[in-house]
Every structure is written in structure tokens, then in C-alpha cells.
Write a protein that holds these residues in place. Structure first.
Motif, PDB file in Angstrom:
ATOM      1  N   SER A   1       0.841  -1.190   0.000  1.00  0.00           N
ATOM      2  CA  SER A   1       0.000   0.000   0.000  1.00  0.00           C
ATOM      3  C   SER A   1       0.878   1.241   0.000  1.00  0.00           C
ATOM      4  O   SER A   1       2.074   1.183   0.310  1.00  0.00           O
ATOM      5  CB  SER A   1      -0.909   0.012   1.231  1.00  0.00           C
ATOM      6  N   ASP A   2       0.276   2.362  -0.340  1.00  0.00           N
ATOM      7  CA  ASP A   2       0.983   3.626  -0.351  1.00  0.00           C
ATOM      8  C   ASP A   2       1.085   4.192   1.067  1.00  0.00           C
ATOM      9  O   ASP A   2       0.374   3.764   1.988  1.00  0.00           O
ATOM     10  CB  ASP A   2       0.227   4.617  -1.245  1.00  0.00           C
ATOM     11  N   SER A   3       1.951   5.171   1.222  1.00  0.00           N
ATOM     12  CA  SER A   3       2.032   5.905   2.485  1.00  0.00           C
ATOM     13  C   SER A   3       0.783   6.771   2.654  1.00  0.00           C
ATOM     14  O   SER A   3       0.111   7.129   1.679  1.00  0.00           O
ATOM     15  CB  SER A   3       3.271   6.799   2.501  1.00  0.00           C
ATOM     16  N   VAL A   4       0.500   7.116   3.895  1.00  0.00           N
ATOM     17  CA  VAL A   4      -0.614   8.011   4.214  1.00  0.00           C
ATOM     18  C   VAL A   4      -0.116   9.446   4.369  1.00  0.00           C
ATOM     19  O   VAL A   4      -0.757  10.392   3.941  1.00  0.00           O
ATOM     20  CB  VAL A   4      -1.328   7.540   5.500  1.00  0.00           C
ATOM     21  N   THR A   5       1.047   9.602   4.980  1.00  0.00           N
ATOM     22  CA  THR A   5       1.652  10.915   5.174  1.00  0.00           C
ATOM     23  C   THR A   5       3.161  10.737   5.277  1.00  0.00           C
ATOM     24  O   THR A   5       3.636   9.677   5.702  1.00  0.00           O
ATOM     25  CB  THR A   5       1.127  11.609   6.439  1.00  0.00           C
ATOM     26  N   LEU A   6       3.927  11.772   4.904  1.00  0.00           N
ATOM     27  CA  LEU A   6       5.382  11.735   5.055  1.00  0.00           C
ATOM     28  C   LEU A   6       5.861  12.747   6.090  1.00  0.00           C
ATOM     29  O   LEU A   6       7.046  13.081   6.135  1.00  0.00           O
ATOM     30  CB  LEU A   6       6.063  11.975   3.699  1.00  0.00           C
ATOM     31  N   ASP A   7       4.944  13.214   6.915  1.00  0.00           N
ATOM     32  CA  ASP A   7       5.306  13.985   8.099  1.00  0.00           C
ATOM     33  C   ASP A   7       5.325  12.979   9.243  1.00  0.00           C
ATOM     34  O   ASP A   7       4.276  12.511   9.697  1.00  0.00           O
ATOM     35  CB  ASP A   7       4.257  15.071   8.359  1.00  0.00           C
ATOM     36  N   PRO A   8       6.513  12.573   9.719  1.00  0.00           N
ATOM     37  CA  PRO A   8       6.582  11.407  10.603  1.00  0.00           C
ATOM     38  C   PRO A   8       5.777  11.514  11.877  1.00  0.00           C
ATOM     39  O   PRO A   8       5.251  10.511  12.370  1.00  0.00           O
ATOM     40  CB  PRO A   8       8.083  11.276  10.901  1.00  0.00           C
ATOM     41  N   ILE A   9       5.638  12.689  12.442  1.00  0.00           N
ATOM     42  CA  ILE A   9       4.904  12.833  13.693  1.00  0.00           C
ATOM     43  C   ILE A   9       3.411  12.577  13.500  1.00  0.00           C
ATOM     44  O   ILE A   9       2.691  12.273  14.452  1.00  0.00           O
ATOM     45  CB  ILE A   9       5.126  14.232  14.322  1.00  0.00           C
ATOM     46  N   HIS A  10       2.941  12.634  12.265  1.00  0.00           N
ATOM     47  CA  HIS A  10       1.537  12.355  11.968  1.00  0.00           C
ATOM     48  C   HIS A  10       1.310  10.924  11.482  1.00  0.00           C
ATOM     49  O   HIS A  10       0.172  10.536  11.229  1.00  0.00           O
ATOM     50  CB  HIS A  10       1.020  13.329  10.911  1.00  0.00           C
TER      51      HIS A  10
END
Length: 566
Positions: free
Chosen positions: A60-69
Motif C-alpha cells: 500500500s501507499d504511504s498516508v503521510t510523510l510527516d513522521p509525527i503524523h
């Protein structure tokens, strides 16, 4: 406790059959960690080769690339390449090593203060300097709900749930009271109370240090334009398809020994390729379109092993798959219903069918590789007659209708969500519980289970740091049964469990921690908010020419050590 003991392997035996070489399990006291090993994958006989593209297939794809989220593994493994934290885990273990800090600090003032000396000369990918002020900026963004940059993350952002889950909440509820820049390259943390897993929490991927300048420029878009200090720089994200990264020629870790998490990066480019169909992903690996692939099923292992151009590497076991029942919704607010469901499912047959030799039937909600695993806890035996008796006692002698949500993608702890859901539903139908199977796109599934919309849902957890707090507190503290982005998706509430979990987390005395966590596991089995499924050693497939891939028990490998031979 309830029923017969199904768990046949001791903690030591499970590690032995998991193919672990090198260091064995070490449960150390305060300041130590767990070396839980893994199948070794060295760099070959020669020196690592430079260049090439490493293409990694996933379900599956990532959901976000802001790690804290991020809360999902597909987001965090990409963030792992772009960001560094103050501390890290030694490759193939959960032993702590320095990262952006130059040493692992000792607790001061009985665990209330930690002082981190930082690396000098490190720059973010945008060219701005890393220093103590950057660390302060990130933690103040995360911990203070009124901070102007306490925002972003994208449409499926977790609202900083990892920070809240690991450090007790925001603002005055945060265990971290203050983060102070002592000088340009020294930062000091002061805690409101001691926290046993504090340093392990700091080392987790969601707490990668981001460029303050990039966040200040556009915090709302940072989730798809990430800037860190890691071994690879972000290039582009074609959502639903690929994430492309390039080598960071100025990475601070190049001269750090590989066994301490450094070396490289050797490949010029990393591409994450999303292929949701497992058969297609394995075919792409066999056809040479992928360098490596995650999310393999146990049935894929012999296929790959028989291909002379491919190989299998196993991650060390640090996960659990589970069926959560929403304990605040009828009929699952009745403990007899929850116990009946545990009795009704033939978990030995399910694990054998869907996990094979890669899995072991789970008892506790954390694997035996984690300290303070309670070997005295016994799972409910498969006993449909007892299940019917308990349902009748609860007033459901004719059973009931419900929904069973299942994951749409394979994960290490759930290789075939649909198949496992169908098997569970078949068993439950035998005792009068009729399940409608429901699923959604992965990001939506995480979002909706995090809002508690499910009656029953399949999910799982890969440990972040090798500490029992990371399994038990995350999933069973009522503070994590939130209206949005819940990590406790059983919405389980027990005052005694909360008190024990808080006690275990708020001391650095290993004896006190053990006593608390051992009792928590007993109570959870009695209250039965979950049906535990399996602990697994997840398989990954690679082209033979891929060298230097060091499997992590947390499932979040850094690719800096990877190179392509030949």
C-alpha cells in the motif's frame, strides 16, 4: 486463568525457531535493551558498491510523510529514510545507539532530566543547520497544542497521536515538561515524572527531527514535501504509485560503523512501489521489476526460495495480530460475549493455514521477545460448546448479527486479512454469530477504526521500541481510547489496568515495571477485549544482488547500508 495452555513454545524456543543468529535475547536493566537478533544479511565478500536504484515493493501507499503524523508502517518506513532522530536502534535489534545525539544519555535527578549532546556540522536537506534550537522547535511543535505549527499532516493526519500516546498527552498532560537549548549543540529535557521507556520512545521513527525552516514555510504541505537530515532526500511522491528518494551525499552517518546504524548511503536512488495485489507484487519481484518486496505471505516463501535469482530474509519477531472488539458497544460491552468469541475461534487451525511456519499462536497482546512477557497466561481454548453457554448467559442464546472489519492489505502480522476474516466468521457462525465482512481503503480503514466506528476489527501492531509499554499502554490505556485517531481501538477501559500501566511507565525501577506489566497481561486475558491471533517473523523477498539489507524487528529498516552487487 481461563482454559488450557495452547502456547507450546517457550520464549527461548520461539527465538530459536525464528532463525536468529548472532546475538541472542538479552533483557537488560535500566539503560540496557533487547538484542533480539535476526537472520543475518551481510554485505558480501567485497566492499559495498556504489550506485543504482533500489526499488522496494509494498502492499500500500504511504498516508503521510510527516513522521509525527504517521501511525502506519508504510508511511514510517519512508520517513525512516528521510529523517533521523536523536537516538536510533542498532541494526537488527532494539538496543539504543546515538544518532543526531552523540551519546545515549544517562538519567539525571532520578529520571527527571536527560541531557543530549548533539552532532555538529549536520545540515537538513534544505541546507539549514541542525542544532539544539531545531530540536526544541520540533518538540514544542509536537507537545504544545497552541503552537502555531501544531498542524499539518494531510487529510488523514493522526493529529500527533504518537506523541500523545508515548508521552501522555499535550500541554500540561505531557510527561515532557520542557526542552531547553543549553547551548548550540546541547539540549536538555525535563520530565514531570520519570518515564521508564523515555529513551526508547525518543528513538522511535515518528520523532524524526524535521527542518524548522521547511515547516515554517508551509506546515500544511510538509506532509508531502518532507525535509529531514536522513540518508536519502525526498524527490517526488506520485500518490497511489511511487515515492522517489535520492542519495544524500552529505549524510552525517557515512563514516559511522554499519553495526551502529551508519555507512553509505550506497544506492543513488530509492523507489517505493505500491502494488496492492500480493501475487502481482511477487511476480514483479521474480520478473526483476523490484529489487525487494515486503508484505509477503507464508505461501510466497517457498516460491521465492526455489527461484535461483531470489532470496528470503526474515525480520525478527516483534509483532502481534489481533481481533479487537469495541467494548463500549453492545453486545461487546458484556465480557461473556467477548470470552465466547475467544472460545469460538479455532486459532490453531487459522494460524497453521495462514501463517504456516512463520507464525505462532499468540497468547498475550505482546510477543515473547518483549521483556516481562507473562508465560503463565493461557489463552482461551477452542470450545464452541462453552462459547454457546457464555452467549446464553449473556442473553444471546440465539446468537446475533454484527460486522467484522478486515484489513485490505497484507501486513507482517496479517498476511491475508480477507482470508483470516472469512475463517473467523465461519467459526463464529457455528455458535450463532453472523458476521458481515467489511473493509475500506487502507488509509480510510485506519481513520475509521481510529474513530471507533467498527464493532469488531482486525488489526495488528509491530513494536516500535522493544518495550512492553509500547504494546500494553498503547492498546489498553483508556487515555488512548480517543474519539479520533484512537490507538486503543477496543475502547477498553479498566481503572486498575490504567493505574498499573501508568506505574510501569513512570518508574525506572525494572522490578516495579515487571510486577505491573505481568499483572496487566493477566487482567487483559480475563477481560478479553481482544482475540490475539499470532506472533510472526515476517518474510521479505529480494534479488540476490541486493546486499546489506539489515532486517529490523520494528519493521522500519534504514536503507543506507543497502547496495547492489554485480
Amino acid at each position: 486463568m481461563f482454559g488450557m495452555k495452547i502456547r507450546e513454545l517457550s520464549r527461548r524456543e520461539f527465538l530459536a525457531v525464528s532463525g536468529m543468529t548472532g546475538a541472542g535475547l538479552v533483557v537488560a536493566g535500566c539503560g540496557g535493551g533487547e538484542t533480539i537478533g535476526g537472520e543475518e544479511e551481510g554485505g558480501g565478500d567485497g566492499q559495498p558498491q556504489e550506485g543504482g536504484t533500489f526499488t522496494f515493493g509494498r502492499g500500500s501507499d504511504s498516508v503521510t510523510l510527516d513522521p509525527i503524523h504517521a501511525t502506519d508502517g508504510e508511511s514510517l518506513i519512508v520517513c525512516r529514510q528521510i529523517f533521523d532522530g536523536l537516538l536510533d536502534f542498532e541494526p537488527e535489534t532494539t538496543d539504543l545507539v546515538p544518532a543526531l545525539a552523540v551519546e545515549v544519555p544517562e538519567p539525571e535527578e532520578d529520571g527527571l532530566v536527560y541531557t543530549f549532546p548533539l552532532r555538529e556540522g549536520v545540515t537538513f536537506h534544505d541546507g539549514t543547520p541542525f542544532n539544539a534550537e531545531a530540536v526544541v522547535f520540533n518538540f514544542e511543535r509536537w507537545m504544545n497544542s497552541g503552537n502555531e505549527y501544531h498542524a499539518g499532516g494531510g487529510p488523514q493526519a493522526s493529529d500527533f497521536s504518537y506523541y500523545s500516546g508515548m508521552f501522555g498527552g499535550f500541554d500540561e498532560e505531557s510527561i515532557i515538561e520542557s526542552v531547553e537549548a543549553v547551548d548550540e549543540y546541547t539540549v536538555r529535557f525535563r520530565l514531570r515524572e520519570p518515564q521508564g521507556p523515555f529513551l526508547r520512545n525518543i528513538a522511535m521513527s515518528p520523532f524524526g527531527i524535521a527542518s524548522p525552516a521547511a515547516i515554517q514555510e508551509d506546515v500544511e504541505e510538509f506532509w508531502r514535501n518532507p525535509v529531514g537530515t536522513g540518508p536519502f532526500r525526498f524527490v517526488e511522491w506520485n500518490q497511489g504509485s511511487t515515492v522517489r528518494l535520492e542519495k544524500n551525499e552529505e549524510w552525517w552517518g557515512t563514516d559511522v560503523p554499519v553495526e551502529e546504524g551508519g555507512g553509505g548511503p550506497f544506492v543513488d536512488e530509492v523507489v517505493f512501489q505500491s502494488i496492492d495485489d500480493n501475487t502481482s507484487r511477487v511476480a514483479a519481484l521474480a520478473g526483476g521489476q523490484l529489487s525487494g518486496a515486503d508484505g509477503l505471505t507464508p505461501d510466497d516463501v517457498p516460491t521465492i526460495e526455489q527461484d535461483p535469482n531470489l532470496k528470503v530474509i526474515f525480520r525478527p519477531p516483534l509483532n502481534v495480530g489481533y481481533l479487537a472488539m469495541h467494548t463500549q458497544k453492545e453486545p461487546f460491552n458484556d465480557v461473556n460475549v467477548r470470552r465466547a468469541i475467544n472460545h469460538a475461534i479455532d486459532m490453531e487451525a487459522i494460524v497453521q493455514a495462514f501463517f504456516g511456519e512463520t507464525g505462532e499462536v499468540a497468547t498475550n497482546p505482546m510477543p515473547p521477545t518483549v521483556p516481562f512477557f507473562n508465560e503463565g497466561v493461557e489463552r482461551y481454548p477452542y470450545d464452541p460448546d462453552r462459547a454457546r453457554e457464555l452467549l446464553a448467559e449473556a442473553g444471546y442464546e440465539d446468537g446475533f448479527d454484527t460486522e467484522l472489519w478486515f484489513m485490505p492489505i497484507p501486513r507482517p502480522y496479517m498476511p491475508d486479512g480477507r482470508g483470516i476474516a472469512q475463517a473467523i466468521a465461519s467459526d463464529l457462525q457455528e455458535v450463532g454469530i453472523n458476521c458481515e465482512l467489511v473493509t475500506f481503503e487502507w488509509g480510510t480503514y485506519i481513520e475509521r477504526t481510529g474513530r471507533g466506528e467498527h464493532p469488531m476489527a482486525l488489526l495488528g501492531w509491530t513494536g516500535d521500541n522493544g518495550d512492553p509499554d509500547n504494546f500494553l499502554n498503547i492498546h489498553f490505556n483508556s487515555a488512548n481510547a480517543t474519539e479520533e485517531n484512537a490507538l486503543n481501538i477496543a475502547y477498553y477501559e479498566n481503572d486498575e489496568v490504567d493505574e498499573l500501566l501508568n506505574r510501569g511507565a513512570s518508574t525506572i525501577d525494572e522490578g516495579e515495571r515487571e510486577e505491573a506489566y505481568m499483572r496487566v497481561q493477566e487482567i487483559i486475558m480475563e477481560d478479553a477485549p481482544w482475540v490475539t491471533i499470532a506472533y510472526t517473523r515476517p518474510p521479505l523477498g529480494f534479488q540476490n544482488r541486493v546486499q546489506g539489507y539489515l532486517p529490523s524487528p520494528t519493521g522500519g529498516e534504514s536503507f543506507n547500508s543497502v547496495y547492489l552487487s554485480g
